[in-house]
Design an enzyme around this catalytic site. Structure first.
Site, PDB file in Angstrom:
ATOM      1  N   ASN A  10       0.873  -1.183   0.000  1.00  0.00           N
ATOM      2  CA  ASN A  10       0.000   0.000   0.000  1.00  0.00           C
ATOM      3  C   ASN A  10       0.907   1.228   0.000  1.00  0.00           C
ATOM      4  O   ASN A  10       1.512   1.552   1.011  1.00  0.00           O
ATOM      5  CB  ASN A  10      -0.883  -0.046   1.260  1.00  0.00           C
ATOM      6  CG  ASN A  10      -1.731   1.204   1.415  1.00  0.00           C
ATOM      7  OD1 ASN A  10      -1.850   2.001   0.483  1.00  0.00           O
ATOM      8  ND2 ASN A  10      -2.319   1.375   2.588  1.00  0.00           N
ATOM      9  N   HIS A  96      -9.298   0.883   5.170  1.00  0.00           N
ATOM     10  CA  HIS A  96      -8.004   1.061   5.841  1.00  0.00           C
ATOM     11  C   HIS A  96      -8.189   1.959   7.069  1.00  0.00           C
ATOM     12  O   HIS A  96      -9.012   2.882   7.057  1.00  0.00           O
ATOM     13  CB  HIS A  96      -6.998   1.684   4.862  1.00  0.00           C
ATOM     14  CG  HIS A  96      -5.595   1.646   5.381  1.00  0.00           C
ATOM     15  ND1 HIS A  96      -5.121   2.579   6.269  1.00  0.00           N
ATOM     16  CD2 HIS A  96      -4.590   0.763   5.174  1.00  0.00           C
ATOM     17  CE1 HIS A  96      -3.869   2.281   6.580  1.00  0.00           C
ATOM     18  NE2 HIS A  96      -3.521   1.178   5.927  1.00  0.00           N
ATOM     19  N   GLU A  98      -6.575   4.352   8.143  1.00  0.00           N
ATOM     20  CA  GLU A  98      -6.421   5.794   7.886  1.00  0.00           C
ATOM     21  C   GLU A  98      -7.693   6.368   7.284  1.00  0.00           C
ATOM     22  O   GLU A  98      -8.055   7.524   7.553  1.00  0.00           O
ATOM     23  CB  GLU A  98      -5.195   6.026   6.980  1.00  0.00           C
ATOM     24  CG  GLU A  98      -3.903   5.815   7.766  1.00  0.00           C
ATOM     25  CD  GLU A  98      -2.739   5.277   6.961  1.00  0.00           C
ATOM     26  OE1 GLU A  98      -2.744   5.381   5.724  1.00  0.00           O
ATOM     27  OE2 GLU A  98      -1.805   4.726   7.589  1.00  0.00           O
ATOM     28  N   GLU A 168      -5.150  -5.443  10.703  1.00  0.00           N
ATOM     29  CA  GLU A 168      -4.129  -4.430  10.925  1.00  0.00           C
ATOM     30  C   GLU A 168      -4.366  -3.729  12.260  1.00  0.00           C
ATOM     31  O   GLU A 168      -5.201  -2.808  12.338  1.00  0.00           O
ATOM     32  CB  GLU A 168      -4.183  -3.387   9.815  1.00  0.00           C
ATOM     33  CG  GLU A 168      -3.958  -3.953   8.430  1.00  0.00           C
ATOM     34  CD  GLU A 168      -3.411  -2.887   7.502  1.00  0.00           C
ATOM     35  OE1 GLU A 168      -2.267  -3.033   7.079  1.00  0.00           O
ATOM     36  OE2 GLU A 168      -4.119  -1.906   7.235  1.00  0.00           O
ATOM     37  N   SER A 214       3.630  -2.539  10.376  1.00  0.00           N
ATOM     38  CA  SER A 214       5.088  -2.591  10.535  1.00  0.00           C
ATOM     39  C   SER A 214       5.677  -3.951  10.177  1.00  0.00           C
ATOM     40  O   SER A 214       6.638  -4.395  10.804  1.00  0.00           O
ATOM     41  CB  SER A 214       5.488  -2.167  11.952  1.00  0.00           C
ATOM     42  OG  SER A 214       5.099  -0.823  12.178  1.00  0.00           O
TER      43      SER A 214
HETATM   44  C1  PEP Z   1      -0.564  -0.130   6.204  1.00  0.00           C
HETATM   45  O1  PEP Z   1      -0.674   1.050   5.977  1.00  0.00           O
HETATM   46  O2  PEP Z   1      -1.466  -0.892   5.818  1.00  0.00           O
HETATM   47  C2  PEP Z   1       0.602  -0.584   6.930  1.00  0.00           C
HETATM   48  C3  PEP Z   1       0.593  -1.787   7.405  1.00  0.00           C
HETATM   49  O3  PEP Z   1       1.650   0.308   7.073  1.00  0.00           O
HETATM   50  P1  PEP Z   1       3.103  -0.016   7.707  1.00  0.00           P
HETATM   51  O4  PEP Z   1       3.585  -1.284   7.084  1.00  0.00           O
HETATM   52  O5  PEP Z   1       3.925   1.165   7.350  1.00  0.00           O
HETATM   53  O6  PEP Z   1       2.889  -0.169   9.185  1.00  0.00           O
END
Ligand code: PEP
Length: 255
Positions: A10, A96, A98, A168, A214
């Site tokens: 992503n 997501h 965000e 997530e 992460s």
């Molecule tokens: C994401 O935005 O779906 C995500 C997992 O970001 P990151 O890997 O940077 O934590």
């Protein structure tokens, strides 16, 4: 049932169009030997059509980061599922954290988008996850149940088989704090049990559930080795082709 790994990058609001073309080209060449893992990239809307040209004929697939549930019209700033389909997108990331945090995404709008995506023959990657406050407050299971049940409301069993879930934990996204292998496994097992409660064990066993938050080259293999982790939704580490390559290679080795 054996599930194929799916590793999706992503890119969020990163990379200009020309930078996206370069990154996509690097990923295509690094993914040449990948046979058993689905490799997916989600550039910005602006870059998506050019990236689609770069990945054509390769084993890298295109996702968009969101869509609107309406076909067309006065929805400034949005794109429709038909627009996504025309350029060759196969997946749409929906819900997501965000989007939920900053752009008023709710379980209801997630559900509308999931149904629209499926009706166009594309596959939704449905994101669910709890905040640290919810986890620490004993609300992990109720929050995840509500998100999963909300996303799948009025989705048929047949369509549910075409979906992907990304678990997530919000506290792990972009923070560098990763869920432990055991935390992620336990939670993903729970998410699968919610799918089973809705659709039965057969559907639950075939739906791919990614971990996101992460995931990096140094923790990917441990996470991906867990029984209920079928891939990753990757933010930061998807912006560097060598790091993304390490992650999809780890999946390929395990697959
Ligand atoms: C994401 O935005 O779906 C995500 C997992 O970001 P990151 O890997 O940077 O934590």
């Amino acid at each position: 049932m054996s599930r194929k790994y799916i590793i999706a990058g992503n890119w969020k609001m990163n990379k200009t169009v020309s930078e996206s073309v370069v990154l996509a080209g690097e990923i295509v060449s690094k993914a040449k030997e990948i046979k058993n893992t689905e490799v997916v990239i989600a550039p910005t809307y602006l870059a998506a059509a050019k990236v689609a040209d770069v990945i054509k004929g390769s084993n890298v697939k295109l996702a968009l980061q969101d869509i609107h549930w309406k076909d067309q019209g006065a929805f400034t700033g949005k794109v429709s599922v038909d627009m996504a389909k025309e350029i060759g997108a196969e997946y749409i990331i929906i819900g997501h954290s965000e989007q939920r945090q900053f752009f008023h995404e709710t379980d209801e709008t997630v559900n509308l988008k999931v149904k629209k995506t499926l009706s166009a023959g594309l596959k939704p990657i449905i994101c669910v996850g709890e905040t640290l406050e919810e986890r620490n407050g004993g609300k992990l299971e109720s929050v995840l149940s509500a998100q999963v049940e909300g996303a799948y409301k009025d989705v048929s069993k047949e369509d549910a088989l075409k979906t992907v879930i990304a678990y997530e934990p919000v506290w792990a996204i972009g923070t560098g704090v990763v869920a432990t292998d055991a935390q992620a496994q336990d939670t993903q097992k729970f998410v699968r049990s919610v799918v089973s409660r809705i659709y039965g064990a057969e559907v639950a066993e075939s739906v791919q559930i990614q971990y996101g938050g992460s995931m990096k080259p140094d923790n990917a293999a441990g996470l991906l080795a867990q029984k209920d982790i079928d891939g990753g939704l990757i933010g930061g580490a998807a912006l560097k082709s060598d790091q993304f390559f390490s992650i999809f290679s780890a999946a390929e080795k395990l697959g």
